[in-house]
Write a protein that holds these residues in place. Sequence first.
Motif, mmCIF file in Angstrom:
data_model
loop_
_atom_site.group_PDB
_atom_site.id
_atom_site.type_symbol
_atom_site.label_atom_id
_atom_site.label_comp_id
_atom_site.label_asym_id
_atom_site.label_seq_id
_atom_site.Cartn_x
_atom_site.Cartn_y
_atom_site.Cartn_z
ATOM 1 N N LEU A 100 -0.717 -11.911 -5.077
ATOM 2 C CA LEU A 100 -2.132 -11.656 -4.785
ATOM 3 C C LEU A 100 -2.321 -10.693 -3.619
ATOM 4 N N GLN A 101 -1.555 -10.867 -2.555
ATOM 5 C CA GLN A 101 -1.708 -9.982 -1.398
ATOM 6 C C GLN A 101 -1.303 -8.556 -1.748
ATOM 7 N N LEU A 102 -0.223 -8.415 -2.510
ATOM 8 C CA LEU A 102 0.220 -7.086 -2.933
ATOM 9 C C LEU A 102 -0.833 -6.430 -3.825
ATOM 10 N N LYS A 103 -1.391 -7.204 -4.751
ATOM 11 C CA LYS A 103 -2.402 -6.657 -5.656
ATOM 12 C C LYS A 103 -3.661 -6.236 -4.895
ATOM 13 N N GLU A 104 -4.047 -7.024 -3.893
ATOM 14 C CA GLU A 104 -5.233 -6.678 -3.095
ATOM 15 C C GLU A 104 -5.031 -5.364 -2.356
ATOM 16 N N ILE A 105 -3.854 -5.185 -1.775
ATOM 17 C CA ILE A 105 -3.560 -3.936 -1.059
ATOM 18 C C ILE A 105 -3.569 -2.773 -2.036
ATOM 19 N N ALA A 106 -2.970 -2.963 -3.200
ATOM 20 C CA ALA A 106 -2.914 -1.898 -4.204
ATOM 21 C C ALA A 106 -4.316 -1.497 -4.655
ATOM 22 N N ARG A 134 -7.087 -1.843 -3.065
ATOM 23 C CA ARG A 134 -7.794 -1.207 -1.955
ATOM 24 C C ARG A 134 -7.512 0.298 -1.898
ATOM 25 N N HIS A 135 -6.294 0.673 -2.282
ATOM 26 C CA HIS A 135 -5.900 2.085 -2.209
ATOM 27 C C HIS A 135 -5.974 2.791 -3.562
ATOM 28 N N GLY A 136 -6.358 2.062 -4.605
ATOM 29 C CA GLY A 136 -6.382 2.661 -5.932
ATOM 30 C C GLY A 136 -4.984 2.998 -6.421
ATOM 31 N N LYS A 137 -4.026 2.150 -6.056
ATOM 32 C CA LYS A 137 -2.625 2.371 -6.410
ATOM 33 C C LYS A 137 -2.083 1.164 -7.167
ATOM 34 N N ASP A 166 0.133 10.340 -0.830
ATOM 35 C CA ASP A 166 -1.269 10.694 -0.586
ATOM 36 C C ASP A 166 -2.065 9.516 -0.031
ATOM 37 N N PHE A 167 -1.373 8.485 0.448
ATOM 38 C CA PHE A 167 -2.062 7.363 1.096
ATOM 39 C C PHE A 167 -1.119 6.745 2.116
ATOM 40 N N GLN A 168 -1.686 5.925 2.980
ATOM 41 C CA GLN A 168 -0.888 5.277 4.015
ATOM 42 C C GLN A 168 -1.341 3.833 4.175
ATOM 43 N N LEU A 169 -0.373 2.937 4.297
ATOM 44 C CA LEU A 169 -0.694 1.539 4.546
ATOM 45 C C LEU A 169 -1.067 1.360 6.011
ATOM 46 N N SER A 170 -2.091 0.569 6.262
ATOM 47 C CA SER A 170 -2.506 0.319 7.636
ATOM 48 C C SER A 170 -1.488 -0.579 8.331
#
Length: 273
Positions: A199-205, A207-210, A245-249
């Motif tokens: 779930l946490q991985l999916k939420e991050i993905a 959020r970034h459209g990844k 083209d994106f960066q994790l916070s």
Amino acid sequence: MNIRSTTTLNNGVTMPWLGLGVYKAEEGDEVVRAVQEALIAGYRSIDTASFYQNEEGVGRAIAQSDVPRDEIFITTKVWNDDQGYNETLAAFEQSRRKLGVDVIDLYLIHWPVTGKFKDTWRAMEKLYEDGKVRAIGVSNFLVHHLENLLENATVVPAVNQVEYHPWLSQPDLYDFCKGKGIQVEAWSPLTRGRKFDDLQLKEIAERHGKTPAQVLIRWDLQNEVVTIPKSVTKERIQANTEVFDFQLSETEMDVLNECNEGLRFGPHPDEFV
């Protein structure tokens, strides 16, 4: 950073941060197509091993490519049954012949075979000194294996390729390698797909459209870990490059860093050999 970005190993050789792994890619058309698609997509690092039994296909794809050989970073590995001083020298020549190259960029000990890996390392040091390989390293070595190896080594391993993902980040090993100037490289960075529903991985993905896979590759890169996701499909080979083209916070990195639970999807090095 982009797909051509490189890290500088402890001997000055540069190695791409992102490469294609070909474990379980079938010898022949399947691995040839995968490597060709990767080179077209911009990959410049291909990771194989004698155990994969597809070195000839990798070599054929590279020979047929328009990309100059000196722009491609080739890694292969000596298998457990071929370890020992003379055995390793012979195994290397066989790999080099199958790959069809004069010099291999990175040669690794595939697993730390007890009682043999020190003799194997001596052979690899000779190959390195003779200019037959540009860098030498290890795979699946834990801290105690590295400490044992370094007691007699004249060359510090340039790379340690290990299973690495948020659920197996091996912080003690990571810190040890960093302290010794050994570049950590991740195999099975995508957890073989088994954590894509986290779930946490999916939420991050989301959020970034990844995709979850793209987030995991990005996590590796931001942790300064070389990564070699395996795929044989054109779409996934391409998708795995779309991580620049994106960066994790910092918060997102922390969330993933805290997933570590020592979960292995591959063998434990102390139990496999």
